[in-house]
Design a protein around this motif. Structure first.
Motif, PDB file in Angstrom:
ATOM      1  N   ALA A 172      57.248  45.232  53.449  1.00 49.58           N
ATOM      2  CA  ALA A 172      57.043  45.400  54.889  1.00 49.58           C
ATOM      3  C   ALA A 172      58.246  44.811  55.604  1.00 49.58           C
ATOM      4  CB  ALA A 172      55.759  44.705  55.324  1.00 49.58           C
ATOM      5  N   ARG A 173      58.807  45.553  56.544  1.00 49.64           N
ATOM      6  CA  ARG A 173      59.976  45.099  57.296  1.00 49.64           C
ATOM      7  C   ARG A 173      59.615  45.012  58.778  1.00 49.64           C
ATOM      8  NH1 ARG A 173      63.980  45.422  53.585  1.00 49.64           N
ATOM      9  NH2 ARG A 173      63.745  47.000  51.982  1.00 49.64           N
ATOM     10  N   PHE A 174      59.990  43.895  59.388  1.00 47.52           N
ATOM     11  CA  PHE A 174      59.751  43.664  60.805  1.00 47.52           C
ATOM     12  C   PHE A 174      61.042  43.215  61.462  1.00 47.52           C
ATOM     13  CE2 PHE A 174      55.719  42.915  58.669  1.00 47.52           C
ATOM     14  CZ  PHE A 174      54.848  43.670  59.444  1.00 47.52           C
ATOM     15  N   PRO A 202      62.237  40.641  54.938  1.00 48.41           N
ATOM     16  CA  PRO A 202      61.220  41.557  54.375  1.00 48.41           C
ATOM     17  C   PRO A 202      60.086  40.765  53.708  1.00 48.41           C
ATOM     18  CG  PRO A 202      63.428  42.245  53.761  1.00 48.41           C
ATOM     19  CD  PRO A 202      63.555  40.902  54.406  1.00 48.41           C
ATOM     20  N   LEU A 203      58.888  41.282  53.827  1.00 51.36           N
ATOM     21  CA  LEU A 203      57.703  40.658  53.231  1.00 51.36           C
ATOM     22  C   LEU A 203      57.220  41.500  52.067  1.00 51.36           C
ATOM     23  CD1 LEU A 203      55.790  40.053  56.558  1.00 51.36           C
ATOM     24  CD2 LEU A 203      57.157  38.385  55.333  1.00 51.36           C
TER      25      LEU A 203
END
Length: 95
Positions: A87-89, A94-95
């Motif tokens: 997941a990228r925010f 990145p997570l």
């Protein structure tokens, strides 16, 4: 009107390499499960045996546009791969 090959042909070699590399990344992102299975030289029957389901289920699974991550993971692992989810925010690692 100019052709894409003409435009690309006029780019410096380093830029052409970058364009080609990105094109390959985009193409790889669009592979279907069927494409990946075939690239691994596996048949639907082999996948069905590995996943202990029927070949018809493999056919239906490969046509789905949406599936559970656990199903996708099982399918990828049956081909000898591993599945990663990132997941990228904005403004975060990145997570």
């Amino acid at each position: 009107m100019r052709k894409l090959d003409e435009v690309i042909g006029k780019l410096p070699p380093a830029r052409r390499q970058k364009v080609e590399a990105r094109a390959q990344e985009l193409i790889a992102e669009e592979l279907t499960l069927q494409d990946i299975r075939k690239a691994q030289k596996l048949t639907q029957q082999q996948m069905a045996r590995s996943l202990k389901i029927g070949q018809d289920s493999i056919s239906r699974l490969e046509k789905r546009s949406d599936m559970m991550l656990s199903t996708m993971r099982s399918y990828v692992e049956a081909m000898g791969g591993s599945l990663e989810l990132v997941a990228r925010f904005p403004k975060r690692a990145p997570l």
